[in-house]
Structure formats: structure tokens, C-alpha cells
Design an enzyme around this catalytic site. Structure first.
Site, PDB file in Angstrom:
ATOM      1  N   GLY A  26       8.717  -6.424   9.141  1.00  0.00           N
ATOM      2  CA  GLY A  26       8.057  -6.530   8.224  1.00  0.00           C
ATOM      3  C   GLY A  26       9.726  -6.914   7.168  1.00  0.00           C
ATOM      4  O   GLY A  26      10.432  -5.369   7.473  1.00  0.00           O
ATOM      5  N   PHE A  27      10.354  -8.129   6.338  1.00  0.00           N
ATOM      6  CA  PHE A  27      11.779  -7.672   6.345  1.00  0.00           C
ATOM      7  C   PHE A  27      11.502  -9.074   5.107  1.00  0.00           C
ATOM      8  O   PHE A  27      12.619  -9.189   4.321  1.00  0.00           O
ATOM      9  CB  PHE A  27      12.657  -9.306   7.616  1.00  0.00           C
ATOM     10  CG  PHE A  27      14.364  -8.998   7.048  1.00  0.00           C
ATOM     11  CD1 PHE A  27      13.975  -7.342   7.093  1.00  0.00           C
ATOM     12  CD2 PHE A  27      15.250  -9.654   6.900  1.00  0.00           C
ATOM     13  CE1 PHE A  27      15.472  -6.902   6.606  1.00  0.00           C
ATOM     14  CE2 PHE A  27      15.811  -9.149   6.221  1.00  0.00           C
ATOM     15  CZ  PHE A  27      16.647  -7.794   6.364  1.00  0.00           C
ATOM     16  N   GLY A  28      10.070  -8.431   3.808  1.00  0.00           N
ATOM     17  CA  GLY A  28      10.135  -8.696   3.145  1.00  0.00           C
ATOM     18  C   GLY A  28      10.548  -8.065   1.455  1.00  0.00           C
ATOM     19  O   GLY A  28      11.956  -7.182   1.801  1.00  0.00           O
ATOM     20  N   GLY A  29      10.679  -7.176   1.065  1.00  0.00           N
ATOM     21  CA  GLY A  29      10.805  -6.834  -0.428  1.00  0.00           C
ATOM     22  C   GLY A  29      10.739  -5.083   0.683  1.00  0.00           C
ATOM     23  O   GLY A  29      12.710  -4.468   0.557  1.00  0.00           O
ATOM     24  N   LEU A  30      10.333  -4.347   1.056  1.00  0.00           N
ATOM     25  CA  LEU A  30      10.804  -3.138   1.162  1.00  0.00           C
ATOM     26  C   LEU A  30      11.343  -3.289   2.244  1.00  0.00           C
ATOM     27  O   LEU A  30      12.180  -2.398   2.730  1.00  0.00           O
ATOM     28  CB  LEU A  30       9.502  -2.605   1.744  1.00  0.00           C
ATOM     29  CG  LEU A  30       8.779  -1.936   0.442  1.00  0.00           C
ATOM     30  CD1 LEU A  30       7.779  -1.575   0.690  1.00  0.00           C
ATOM     31  CD2 LEU A  30       9.519  -1.332  -0.432  1.00  0.00           C
ATOM     32  N   TYR A  71      17.797 -14.549   6.064  1.00  0.00           N
ATOM     33  CA  TYR A  71      16.545 -14.694   6.132  1.00  0.00           C
ATOM     34  C   TYR A  71      15.951 -15.016   4.846  1.00  0.00           C
ATOM     35  O   TYR A  71      15.249 -15.746   4.759  1.00  0.00           O
ATOM     36  CB  TYR A  71      15.584 -12.587   6.333  1.00  0.00           C
ATOM     37  CG  TYR A  71      14.578 -12.742   5.241  1.00  0.00           C
ATOM     38  CD1 TYR A  71      13.126 -12.767   6.821  1.00  0.00           C
ATOM     39  CD2 TYR A  71      13.850 -12.384   4.386  1.00  0.00           C
ATOM     40  CE1 TYR A  71      11.604 -12.344   6.443  1.00  0.00           C
ATOM     41  CE2 TYR A  71      12.303 -12.785   4.018  1.00  0.00           C
ATOM     42  CZ  TYR A  71      11.569 -12.375   4.818  1.00  0.00           C
ATOM     43  OH  TYR A  71      10.568 -12.551   4.928  1.00  0.00           O
ATOM     44  N   LYS A 136      -1.829   1.834   1.751  1.00  0.00           N
ATOM     45  CA  LYS A 136      -2.288   2.444   0.551  1.00  0.00           C
ATOM     46  C   LYS A 136      -3.737   2.702   0.775  1.00  0.00           C
ATOM     47  O   LYS A 136      -3.760   3.289   0.060  1.00  0.00           O
ATOM     48  CB  LYS A 136      -1.877   1.399  -0.343  1.00  0.00           C
ATOM     49  CG  LYS A 136      -0.182   1.307  -1.098  1.00  0.00           C
ATOM     50  CD  LYS A 136       0.356   0.463  -2.693  1.00  0.00           C
ATOM     51  CE  LYS A 136       0.535  -0.953  -2.298  1.00  0.00           C
ATOM     52  NZ  LYS A 136       1.556  -0.787  -3.696  1.00  0.00           N
ATOM     53  N   ALA A 202       3.202  -9.331  -0.770  1.00  0.00           N
ATOM     54  CA  ALA A 202       2.540  -7.971  -0.249  1.00  0.00           C
ATOM     55  C   ALA A 202       2.538  -6.904  -1.399  1.00  0.00           C
ATOM     56  O   ALA A 202       1.185  -7.269  -1.275  1.00  0.00           O
ATOM     57  CB  ALA A 202       3.107  -7.811   0.966  1.00  0.00           C
ATOM     58  N   THR A 203       2.684  -6.986  -1.675  1.00  0.00           N
ATOM     59  CA  THR A 203       2.948  -6.342  -2.755  1.00  0.00           C
ATOM     60  C   THR A 203       1.725  -6.130  -3.745  1.00  0.00           C
ATOM     61  O   THR A 203       0.746  -4.998  -4.286  1.00  0.00           O
ATOM     62  CB  THR A 203       4.196  -5.019  -3.366  1.00  0.00           C
ATOM     63  OG1 THR A 203       4.624  -4.416  -2.191  1.00  0.00           O
ATOM     64  CG2 THR A 203       3.613  -3.872  -4.097  1.00  0.00           C
ATOM     65  N   GLU A 206      -1.946  -7.617  -2.697  1.00  0.00           N
ATOM     66  CA  GLU A 206      -1.905  -5.917  -2.377  1.00  0.00           C
ATOM     67  C   GLU A 206      -3.050  -4.978  -3.752  1.00  0.00           C
ATOM     68  O   GLU A 206      -4.060  -4.881  -3.971  1.00  0.00           O
ATOM     69  CB  GLU A 206      -1.619  -5.039  -1.140  1.00  0.00           C
ATOM     70  CG  GLU A 206      -1.117  -5.614  -0.474  1.00  0.00           C
ATOM     71  CD  GLU A 206      -0.859  -4.986   1.129  1.00  0.00           C
ATOM     72  OE1 GLU A 206      -1.464  -3.737   0.808  1.00  0.00           O
ATOM     73  OE2 GLU A 206      -0.178  -5.804   1.551  1.00  0.00           O
ATOM     74  N   HIS A 210      -6.566  -4.637  -6.249  1.00  0.00           N
ATOM     75  CA  HIS A 210      -7.503  -3.675  -6.836  1.00  0.00           C
ATOM     76  C   HIS A 210      -8.152  -3.835  -7.964  1.00  0.00           C
ATOM     77  O   HIS A 210      -8.119  -3.418  -8.502  1.00  0.00           O
ATOM     78  CB  HIS A 210      -6.394  -2.562  -6.904  1.00  0.00           C
ATOM     79  CG  HIS A 210      -6.170  -1.874  -5.389  1.00  0.00           C
ATOM     80  ND1 HIS A 210      -6.753  -0.931  -4.911  1.00  0.00           N
ATOM     81  CD2 HIS A 210      -4.601  -1.711  -5.636  1.00  0.00           C
ATOM     82  CE1 HIS A 210      -6.044  -0.417  -3.735  1.00  0.00           C
ATOM     83  NE2 HIS A 210      -5.529  -1.265  -3.692  1.00  0.00           N
TER      84      HIS A 210
HETATM   85  P1  NAD Z   1       6.300  -8.351   0.850  1.00  0.00           P
HETATM   86  O1  NAD Z   1       5.808  -9.644   1.480  1.00  0.00           O
HETATM   87  O2  NAD Z   1       8.333  -8.437   0.585  1.00  0.00           O
HETATM   88  O3  NAD Z   1       6.781  -9.043   2.749  1.00  0.00           O
HETATM   89  C1  NAD Z   1       6.810  -9.015   3.774  1.00  0.00           C
HETATM   90  C2  NAD Z   1       6.936  -9.138   5.895  1.00  0.00           C
HETATM   91  O4  NAD Z   1       5.782  -8.896   6.225  1.00  0.00           O
HETATM   92  C3  NAD Z   1       7.738 -10.601   5.371  1.00  0.00           C
HETATM   93  O5  NAD Z   1       9.363 -10.619   5.903  1.00  0.00           O
HETATM   94  C4  NAD Z   1       7.214 -11.143   6.662  1.00  0.00           C
HETATM   95  O6  NAD Z   1       7.468 -12.306   6.906  1.00  0.00           O
HETATM   96  C5  NAD Z   1       6.829  -9.898   7.217  1.00  0.00           C
HETATM   97  N1  NAD Z   1       5.144 -10.109   8.038  1.00  0.00           N
HETATM   98  C6  NAD Z   1       4.346 -11.303   7.584  1.00  0.00           C
HETATM   99  N2  NAD Z   1       3.129 -11.259   8.322  1.00  0.00           N
HETATM  100  C7  NAD Z   1       3.786 -10.590   9.752  1.00  0.00           C
HETATM  101  C8  NAD Z   1       3.758 -10.867  11.595  1.00  0.00           C
HETATM  102  N3  NAD Z   1       2.527 -11.015  11.382  1.00  0.00           N
HETATM  103  N4  NAD Z   1       4.605  -9.838  11.907  1.00  0.00           N
HETATM  104  C9  NAD Z   1       6.103  -9.501  11.859  1.00  0.00           C
HETATM  105  N5  NAD Z   1       6.278  -9.755  10.336  1.00  0.00           N
HETATM  106  C10 NAD Z   1       5.600  -9.952   9.379  1.00  0.00           C
HETATM  107  O7  NAD Z   1       6.353  -6.625   1.495  1.00  0.00           O
HETATM  108  P2  NAD Z   1       6.677  -6.405   1.165  1.00  0.00           P
HETATM  109  O8  NAD Z   1       6.531  -5.855  -1.606  1.00  0.00           O
HETATM  110  O9  NAD Z   1       8.238  -5.734   1.599  1.00  0.00           O
HETATM  111  O10 NAD Z   1       4.724  -4.829   0.627  1.00  0.00           O
HETATM  112  C11 NAD Z   1       5.192  -4.271   2.182  1.00  0.00           C
HETATM  113  C12 NAD Z   1       3.699  -2.880   2.479  1.00  0.00           C
HETATM  114  O11 NAD Z   1       4.151  -2.324   1.861  1.00  0.00           O
HETATM  115  C13 NAD Z   1       2.519  -3.899   1.608  1.00  0.00           C
HETATM  116  O12 NAD Z   1       1.795  -3.587   2.064  1.00  0.00           O
HETATM  117  C14 NAD Z   1       2.877  -2.809  -0.192  1.00  0.00           C
HETATM  118  O13 NAD Z   1       1.723  -2.413  -0.054  1.00  0.00           O
HETATM  119  C15 NAD Z   1       3.431  -1.819   1.007  1.00  0.00           C
HETATM  120  N6  NAD Z   1       4.143  -0.907   0.225  1.00  0.00           N
HETATM  121  C16 NAD Z   1       4.030   0.392  -0.217  1.00  0.00           C
HETATM  122  C17 NAD Z   1       3.690   1.357  -1.154  1.00  0.00           C
HETATM  123  C18 NAD Z   1       3.573   2.861  -1.800  1.00  0.00           C
HETATM  124  O14 NAD Z   1       3.795   3.449  -1.914  1.00  0.00           O
HETATM  125  N7  NAD Z   1       2.711   3.202  -0.273  1.00  0.00           N
HETATM  126  C19 NAD Z   1       4.696   0.787  -2.464  1.00  0.00           C
HETATM  127  C20 NAD Z   1       5.165  -0.541  -1.850  1.00  0.00           C
HETATM  128  C21 NAD Z   1       4.350  -1.285  -1.118  1.00  0.00           C
END
Ligand code: NAD
Length: 343
Positions: A26-30, A71, A136, A202-203, A206, A210
Site C-alpha cells: 500500500g503506497f497511499g498516505g500511510l 507514484y 481498525k 482509504a482512511t 473507512e 462508521h
Molecule cells: P490510501 O487510500 O491512501 O492508500 C491505499 C494504498 O493501497 C494505495 O497505494 C493503493 O494503490 C493500495 N492498494 C489498494 N488495493 C491494493 C491491492 N489489492 N494490492 C496492492 N495495493 C493496493 O490508504 P491510507 O489512507 O494510507 O490507509 C491505509 C489503512 O490504514 C486504512 O485501512 C486505514 O484505515 C488504516 N489506518 C489505521 C490507523 C490506525 O490508527 N490504526 C490510522 C490511519 C489509517
């Protein structure tokens, strides 16, 4: 990668251990923040990453700036030169090709079964090593808890719920609980500020799932325009209460308190990087002398969501690699082991 190979890289007690080879799925925000968090680390070496449309691997290490630039401009790490591969089956292909000691799964959990299906892919590939997620929902963590025996038999050490909440704050609650003979309540309140919602799609989706009247499937199916229209109605704010958050099952599993005593809520501002409120966990209980008291652990307002998720995730990855080295496989949550600090 075979188990001996993973083990031979890890020598956490020696003064100069070989750097652990780390991947980010996953190479989005996190995922992008994770690359930046890893850059100055001596003990971890970022060698692999995947997104939905491709992956990149370089045994010498990936460069965060070039990966993020590719990216953002082209939409996938698959365009990186050299080392990028375009693929619609990026996780599967990367698992097979890249020798990696541990992965941070910075993937969306959409649908709510996605992370468990990724764990199953690792098992089916015969991969051995450490996986860390920051998922989560209670029901999502429960799917992984149900896979504990399979993970153990596969030689995988899986650390679940290792972000901020669940994660850092759940671990803080488990620590705070030690002062009490009985825990009355664990109340987690988070404030998240992000400059624009597109950085964490995605964050945000998700979180919308809720809100009253929404399901995970509905939030997943929303177009970007629909998300924007919803955020326009609320001036960019998402107000959340009584969320289905796995902090509850993680604390219940350890016998700290029943899940109905754990509440999670907060405010996400999708238009301002300043936190709308200070993230904190309050643990109320009764001491052995009969006194009722509350411990409060508050995160610094300057710390971002990314800092509070990626830091713990790699701390737990380091712990997981230590467990794996000692032959301890299966499933662990953020509340039952301490994260180690990654130098
Ligand atoms: P995002 O939408 O910014 O990025 C998602 C990345 O996943 C993208 O690079 C996308 O291309 C990649 N992806 C999607 N489907 C894929 C697949 N099948 N194969 C490979 N790569 C794939 O996501 P984000 O906002 O960075 O969030 C990531 C996760 O972190 C979310 O589930 C979010 O709920 C979780 N999160 C948890 C906390 C916590 O405190 N526990 C806090 C923030 C976010």
C-alpha cells in the site's frame, strides 16, 4: 524466503546487526509516510513496496523521494526505473520475488475481509516472516484472531492492530490498567487533521463507514465526487462516536475489561492539518485500596496521524522479528507485547 534466512539477518543483541529488510504494502498516505519514517533508520532497510497497479523492489534500498514522485505523477510504483513492475497481482508477485524479513500492511481494509485475505495469500505462498497491520475494526481483527493457528503453522508472526488506535493508545491503556484492581472504562478520543482527504482516501472512506446510516460496502462504493459532496455538507469534518474499534477486543482478550467498557470516538478534519482536538486515552478504574481514579495519556498535538501510526507499526515490526527469531509464530496484538524502538 526460508525461516533460517530470516533468522540469520536478525541479531538484535549484537552491536551491529544486519539491517532488517522491510517492505510496505500500500503506497497511499500511510505507505508514503512509512517510507519517510524508515529513511533515517539504521536497523531497517526499505527494499520493497506495492500498490494496486504495481510494485518496486531494490535489494540496495528504495529511495522515498523517487518512489513518491513516480507514484504521484504516474499513479503506480510499477513505473519506477529501475526496479518497478506493473502488475494487477502486485502483492502476490512481490511476495514471490523479494527477500523481505517483514512487511507493514498499509493497505485499505476494503472490503472488511481484505486484510485477512492478504494474510491468507502470504500463507499460501509459503512465505515466512513478520507482518504488521494497522487495521481498525473489531470484526477485522477478529478475522485475524481466527487465523492464529494457520499463521503459526505457516511460520508467520503476525502483529495486528499496531497503528495509533488500535495500537499506541491500546498499548497505553494496557499499561495504565496495571494501577487498578478493576477497570471501569477505557475511553479513546482522537483528533485527526489532514490537509486534504485525497492524501488518505482509504482512511477517510473507512471513517465514513462508521457514520450512522453507512456500511463498509456503501463507503467503499462511494465515488470521489460523492465523498467530496458529503464532506462539503460538514465543512470537511467527520464526527465519530461509539465506533466499532478493535481496541475493545484487544483489551478484552487480555482480561483487562469487557469490550462494552471500551469506547472510541473522535473528530477528523479533512481540510486542516491542525488536530481538532488532542488525541487521548482515559483509563478509569478502582485501585486495590478502593480509590477510583483516571489515568490520561495524551498525544502531542504536533504529532500527525502518520507519525502515530507508522512509528508504532515499525516498533511492533521490530518486536515481531525478535519473536520470529525465537520461533514464536502466530498472532499477537499491539496490547500484548511492547513495541521496540527502531534506531
Ligand atoms: P490510501 O487510500 O491512501 O492508500 C491505499 C494504498 O493501497 C494505495 O497505494 C493503493 O494503490 C493500495 N492498494 C489498494 N488495493 C491494493 C491491492 N489489492 N494490492 C496492492 N495495493 C493496493 O490508504 P491510507 O489512507 O494510507 O490507509 C491505509 C489503512 O490504514 C486504512 O485501512 C486505514 O484505515 C488504516 N489506518 C489505521 C490507523 C490506525 O490508527 N490504526 C490510522 C490511519 C489509517
Amino acid at each position: 524466503m526460508d525461516r533460517e534466512h530470516a533468522t540469520s539477518r536478525v541479531n538484535l543483541s549484537s552491536s551491529q546487526p544486519a539491517a532488517l529488510r522491510v517492505g510496505v504494502l500500500g503506497f497511499g498516505g500511510l505507505g508514503q509516510a512509512a517510507a519517510r519514517v524508515l529513511a533515517p533508520k539504521q536497523e531497517m532497510h526499505w527494499v520493497a513496496a506495492a500498490d494496486r497497479k504495481g510494485y518496486a523492489y531494490d535489494a540496495q534500498g528504495l529511495d522515498p523521494d523517487s518512489c513518491i514522485a513516480v507514484y504521484r505523477s504516474q499513479g503506480s510504483l510499477g513505473y519506477l526505473e529501475p526496479g518497478g513492475v506493473l502488475s494487477n497481482n502486485s502483492i502476490q508477485e512481490l511476495i514471490g520475488r523479494a527477500p523481505v524479513d517483514g512487511y507493514f500492511l498499509a493497505l485499505p481494509n476494503l472490503p472488511n475481509t481484505f486484510m485477512a485475505s492478504v494474510a491468507r495469500q502470504f500463507i499460501q505462498a509459503g512465505w515466512q516472516g513478520v507482518l504488521v497491520d494497522a487495521i481498525k475494526r473489531t470484526s477485522a481483527v477478529e478475522q485475524l484472531l481466527a487465523m492464529a493457528d494457520e499463521l503459526q503453522a505457516a511460520g508467520i508472526t503476525y502483529m495486528t492492530g499496531c497503528g495509533a488506535t488500535p495500537g499506541l493508545l491500546t498499548a497505553a491503556a494496557a499499561l495504565a490498567a496495571q494501577s487498578y484492581a478493576e477497570i471501569h472504562s477505557v475511553k479513546i478520543t482522537f483528533g485527526v487533521g489532514i490537509a486534504n482527504w485525497e492524501a488518505y482516501r482509504a482512511t477517510v472512506r473507512e471513517d465514513i463507514a462508521h457514520l450512522p446510516g453507512y456500511t463498509v460496502e456503501q463507503a467503499r462504493a462511494m465515488t470521489d465526487a460523492e465523498v467530496e459532496a458529503l464532506l462539503d455538507q460538514t465543512n470537511g469534518l467527520i464526527m465519530l462516536e461509539n465506533m466499532e474499534h478493535a481496541d475493545d477486543v484487544m483489551l478484552e482478550r487480555l482480561g483487562i475489561c469487557s469490550r462494552d467498557r471500551v469506547t472510541v470516538g473522535g473528530i477528523v478534519d479533512t481540510r486542516n492539518p491542525k488536530k481538532p482536538l488532542s488525541t487521548n486515552v482515559q483509563v478509569t478504574g478502582r485501585t486495590f485500596e478502593g480509590k477510583i481514579s483516571t489515568h490520561t495519556f495524551t498525544l502531542g498535538d504536533e504529532t500527525s496521524m502518520a507519525a502515530n501510526v507508522c512509528g508504532p507499526a515499525f516498533g511492533y515490526l521490530k518486536t515481531g522479528i525478535g519473536l520470529h527469531q525465537r520461533g514464536l509464530y502466530g498472532l499477537f496484538t499491539a496490547a500484548e507485547v511492547m513495541p521496540q524502538f527502531v534506531r
